[in-house]
Design a protein around this motif. Sequence first.
Motif, short mmCIF file in Angstrom:
data_model
loop_
_atom_site.label_atom_id
_atom_site.label_comp_id
_atom_site.label_asym_id
_atom_site.label_seq_id
_atom_site.Cartn_x
_atom_site.Cartn_y
_atom_site.Cartn_z
N LEU A 55 0.03 -10.16 -2.16
CA LEU A 55 1.14 -11.09 -2.20
C LEU A 55 2.43 -10.37 -2.56
O LEU A 55 2.43 -9.44 -3.39
N THR A 56 3.54 -10.80 -1.98
CA THR A 56 4.84 -10.23 -2.35
C THR A 56 5.55 -11.09 -3.39
O THR A 56 6.44 -10.62 -4.08
N THR A 57 5.13 -12.34 -3.54
CA THR A 57 5.73 -13.22 -4.54
C THR A 57 5.27 -12.82 -5.94
O THR A 57 4.19 -12.24 -6.11
N PRO A 291 -7.33 -9.16 3.53
CA PRO A 291 -6.53 -9.74 2.45
C PRO A 291 -5.03 -9.72 2.73
O PRO A 291 -4.31 -10.65 2.33
N ASP A 292 -4.54 -8.68 3.40
CA ASP A 292 -3.10 -8.62 3.68
C ASP A 292 -2.68 -9.76 4.60
O ASP A 292 -1.65 -10.41 4.38
N ALA A 295 -2.87 -13.08 2.79
CA ALA A 295 -1.72 -13.22 1.89
C ALA A 295 -0.47 -13.62 2.67
O ALA A 295 0.31 -14.47 2.21
N ARG A 296 -0.26 -13.04 3.84
CA ARG A 296 0.91 -13.40 4.64
C ARG A 296 0.85 -14.87 5.08
O ARG A 296 1.87 -15.58 5.06
N LEU A 297 -0.32 -15.33 5.49
CA LEU A 297 -0.46 -16.73 5.88
C LEU A 297 -0.16 -17.65 4.70
O LEU A 297 0.55 -18.66 4.84
N ILE A 298 -0.71 -17.33 3.54
CA ILE A 298 -0.51 -18.16 2.35
C ILE A 298 0.97 -18.22 1.99
O ILE A 298 1.53 -19.30 1.80
N GLU A 299 1.59 -17.07 1.90
CA GLU A 299 2.99 -17.03 1.46
C GLU A 299 3.90 -17.74 2.47
O GLU A 299 4.80 -18.50 2.07
N GLY A 300 3.69 -17.46 3.75
CA GLY A 300 4.53 -18.10 4.75
C GLY A 300 4.43 -19.62 4.70
O GLY A 300 5.43 -20.33 4.86
#
Length: 305
Positions: A55-57, A291-292, A295-300
């Motif tokens: 995650l980037t958040t 996982p990457d 994570a992108r799907l979740i954050e977007g």
Amino acid sequence: MYQPRRLSHSEFIPLRGLEHHVRIWGDLGSGQDPIVMLHGWMDVGASFQFVVDALTTDRPVIAPDWRGFGLTDSRGADNFWFPDYLADLDGLLDHYLQDRPADIVGHSMGGNISMFYAGARPQRVRRLVNLEGFGMPRTQPEQAPGRYAKWMDELKSLQRGELDLQTYPEAAGVARRLMRTNPRLPQDKADWLATHWAAPTTRADGSPAWRILGDAAHKIVNANLYRVDEALELNKAIAAPVLAVQAADGVLQTWKKRGIDDDFVARLRAVPRLEFARMEDAGHMMHHDRPDEVARLIEGFLKRN
């Protein structure tokens, strides 16, 4: 062994007479509401470590261990009832978010629980990411007599120790088990997961071993039949936007190979605000495989208003 980028800590909170273990990444005092991640059957909250690292958040993340899994006790229960998970989740959200709506990510059983919860408590869920939580195969009323009989038989098997989970002489054996179950899982992640999926113990003969952190009673068949009509009504009642993510080599393909013919995706389409995504080159444990991308799907999805 895999080296986590974001470290977590543990809390134990009382919910409905049980001490529930909750794994926490980030600062709950930051003023940002946590993302709630719900693990699947025979898994633990720590299983989301690889996604959290991607995650980037900087939002905090909380991941409970369901009753009878991980470090959450079951107080000797000899079987588990699905509605209990909904009430446990209700208490968890009361504890960490009070009356604020939650962003929830649920995998497999955790996805199924979150879908039922979002239908029963639509005001408590802001957005929901459902990873491979497609419900269960359709059942028929005429299966009820045999199902109740099987449930009682399996309770007796549990009491005789016939359902006990296998132990392993060392953590490396647990890692090999994880890699057999999921051939996509690399060695470094399997080694790390093994130390959270299992714990050291001592066998009756005094020899050391590693035991799986899951109650054997979870292996007992549900006494009640799975009712598709109830699931559809709960899906219709969900007010939150839902992102349903299917793995290309996930549970739907597994069931198809077993001859289970049911339109699980059609059930999901009863959700009023549904988006659907498919993840290629991933199996049911997509949060381990990709996982990457997860994570992108979740954050977007969660960043939208």
